[in-house]
Design an enzyme around this catalytic site. Structure first.
Site, PDB file in Angstrom:
ATOM      1  N   GLU A  62     -33.288 -17.186 -25.007  1.00 59.62           N
ATOM      2  CA  GLU A  62     -34.634 -16.937 -25.530  1.00 59.62           C
ATOM      3  C   GLU A  62     -34.958 -17.783 -26.759  1.00 59.62           C
ATOM      4  O   GLU A  62     -34.951 -17.294 -27.898  1.00 59.62           O
ATOM      5  CB  GLU A  62     -34.821 -15.448 -25.843  1.00 59.62           C
ATOM      6  CG  GLU A  62     -34.609 -14.567 -24.616  1.00 59.62           C
ATOM      7  CD  GLU A  62     -34.997 -13.112 -24.834  1.00 59.62           C
ATOM      8  OE1 GLU A  62     -35.192 -12.716 -25.987  1.00 59.62           O
ATOM      9  OE2 GLU A  62     -35.103 -12.383 -23.846  1.00 59.62           O
ATOM     10  N   GLU A  82     -32.792 -11.170 -17.465  1.00 56.31           N
ATOM     11  CA  GLU A  82     -32.927  -9.873 -18.150  1.00 56.31           C
ATOM     12  C   GLU A  82     -34.190  -9.186 -17.666  1.00 56.31           C
ATOM     13  O   GLU A  82     -35.253  -9.809 -17.599  1.00 56.31           O
ATOM     14  CB  GLU A  82     -33.070 -10.035 -19.679  1.00 56.31           C
ATOM     15  CG  GLU A  82     -31.806 -10.382 -20.390  1.00 56.31           C
ATOM     16  CD  GLU A  82     -31.984 -10.451 -21.910  1.00 56.31           C
ATOM     17  OE1 GLU A  82     -32.887  -9.782 -22.466  1.00 56.31           O
ATOM     18  OE2 GLU A  82     -31.211 -11.206 -22.530  1.00 56.31           O
TER      19      GLU A  82
HETATM   20  C1  FCB Z   1     -34.235  -9.491 -25.241  1.00 57.56           C
HETATM   21  C2  FCB Z   1     -32.886  -9.854 -25.796  1.00 57.56           C
HETATM   22  C3  FCB Z   1     -31.833  -8.813 -25.614  1.00 57.56           C
HETATM   23  C4  FCB Z   1     -32.389  -7.418 -25.798  1.00 57.56           C
HETATM   24  C5  FCB Z   1     -33.617  -7.239 -24.964  1.00 57.56           C
HETATM   25  C6  FCB Z   1     -34.212  -5.842 -25.036  1.00 57.56           C
HETATM   26  O1  FCB Z   1     -35.230 -10.181 -25.925  1.00 57.56           O
HETATM   27  O2  FCB Z   1     -32.421 -11.041 -25.211  1.00 57.56           O
HETATM   28  O3  FCB Z   1     -30.779  -9.086 -26.498  1.00 57.56           O
HETATM   29  O4  FCB Z   1     -32.598  -7.175 -27.129  1.00 57.56           O
HETATM   30  O5  FCB Z   1     -34.600  -8.151 -25.341  1.00 57.56           O
END
Ligand code: FCB
Length: 438
Positions: free
Chosen positions: A166, A349
């Site tokens: 990210e 994610e």
């Molecule tokens: C993302 C992150 C991860 C976690 C999620 C909820 O932005 O990569 O570490 O905090 O959000």
């Protein structure tokens, strides 16, 4: 909920975590990180909590890998802590740290779990932060050196490697909005961190390839930009958000340029000769990871760029206050594919925080089951339309240190009691196990 058989035979389901959020930075000779410093400063993190113990995964990793195997997952996206490997960020190695990751990777292979390694998930070693951290151009070569050192030890067993998790969070969230370490609110620091985090990604990718390591990807986060109303001002507010949050990094990787909207705001703050770095920044990757959770409703706001603000939306929300909007995942899988031009994509994610409690040994998180079912369906719809999605990683295996929000926000499929560190699989863990088992 869609079932395993609704996805292609070789589609991979996995779970995601990150080092600082689970390991326990206090164990095993790790160095100090800028998150330790940020958390120790009042007002930055809920209850000034930090990752020094976290889930004690450093000691309980075998139990945690058993949970991944028993859940039926084929892969595990984990990250390595730079400061655990190199306590000063460069120079002297911490052999205990490297041994830990070595055991962890072997433990995955013994359980039939494919290791997907993230090289940097936010815990910059403090000595490098002292030198300016992401504002210092040298961070790119420090990161490349660390990446090669780690992969020379682990690379023969790693399935896929992501460089930096990210890039928007490393730059904007941490240097413009001040919400993550190092907690700056400075446009010049932001522009420089944007450029240097991209350069670090590119230099590490090139150095890894030169050292014989392959299957390297980039991981970006996305949030759907919805105008607050039908006015041209709201449309502009949403377009500005979309440019820095969703388009900037894809444009840099795949078009070797910054979007015009970004240049008009940030160009005068970029380092000299920034244009010369784009061949390195845009060095080809093998796959792209999409992290997706929610959307933002944008309204115009007075003041300098970006002259917008997020306002509350009408949809049901998670414990984070984030709206549940699965259509956004469908949108971003198409956007990612448009930029990446057919490269394999992964949802690296996706998941939700919920105020989960253990009652009689069980955790009823039916809201999470519904959330994941809706997002699986959105991903499947994109696949049916031709998007080359090859895997899906749920955030997160277990409740953990949710950065500035401390231990309060629970994203896990497995509940963690932060007093006893006991793990309790939630209803979602069991539901996914049933749905995803072969
Ligand atoms: C993302 C992150 C991860 C976690 C999620 C909820 O932005 O990569 O570490 O905090 O959000």
């Amino acid at each position: 909920m869609l079932q395993r058989n609704d996805f292609p035979e070789d589609f991979v389901f996995g779970v995601s975590t990150a080092a600082y959020q689970i390991e326990g930075q206090a164990f095993g000779g790790s160095g100090r990180t800028h998150w330790d410093d940020f958390a120790e400063t009042p007002g930055n993190v809920v209850r000034a909590e930090n990752g020094s113990i976290a889930c004690d995964h450093y000691n309980r990793w075998a139990e945690d890998l058993d949970l991944i195997r028993d859940g039926g997952y084929g892969a595990y996206r984990f990250s390595a802590s730079w400061a655990r490997v190199l306590p000063e960020g460069r120079g002297t190695l911490n052999p205990e740290g490297l041994d830990f990751y070595d055991r962890l990777v072997d433990g995955m292979l013994e359980r039939g779990i494919k290791p997907m390694l993230t090289l940097y998930h936010w815990e910059l070693p403090s000595p490098l932060a002292d030198l300016g951290g992401w504002r210092n151009r040298d961070v790119a070569s420090w990161f490349a050196d660390y990446s090669v050192l780690l992969m020379d030890r682990l690379g023969d067993r790693i399935w896929k490697t992501a460089t930096i998790n990210e890039l928007w969070c490393v730059s904007f969230l941490s240097h413009f909005f001040g919400e993550h370490a190092p907690g700056l609110r400075d446009i010049r620091a932001t522009a420089r961190s944007v450029h240097h985090v991209l350069l670090a990604h590119g230099m590490a990718t090139e150095a890894l390839r030169a050292a014989g390591h392959g299957d390297i990807g980039a991981v970006c986060n996305f949030s759907y930009a919805e105008p607050a109303d039908d006015s041209p001002e709201a449309a502009e507010a949403a377009a500005t958000f979309d440019a820095h949050y969703n388009q900037l990094f894809l444009s840099a990787f795949f078009r070797k340029k910054y979007p015009d909207r970004i240049l008009s705001a940030l160009e005068r703050h970029l380092p000299d000769r920034w244009q010369d770095d784009f061949d390195v920044i845009g060095t080809p990757v093998d796959w792209l990871g999409v992290n997706y959770y929610t959307r933002e409703i944008l309204a115009p706001a007075p003041g300098p760029w970006p002259a917008n603000k997020s306002v509350p939306g009408p949809l049901p929300k998670t414990q984070m206050g984030w709206e549940i909007y699965p259509e956004g995942l469908h949108h971003f899988l198409h956007l990612a594919n448009d930029y990446a031009g057919g490269l394999p994509l992964y949802v690296t994610e996706n998941g939700m925080a919920n105020d989960d409690t253990v009652v009689n040994g069980a955790v009823d998180d039916s809201a999470r089951i519904d959330y994941l079912a809706a997002h699986f369906a959105a991903a499947k719809r994109a696949m049916d339309e031709g998007v080359p999605l090859e895997g899906y990683f749920v955030w997160s295996l277990m409740d953990n240190f949710e950065w500035a929000l401390g231990y309060e926000k629970r994203f896990g499929l497995v509940h963690v009691d932060f007093d006893t560190l006991v793990r309790t699989p939630k209803a979602s863990y069991h539901a996914l196990k049933t749905a995803l088992s072969r």
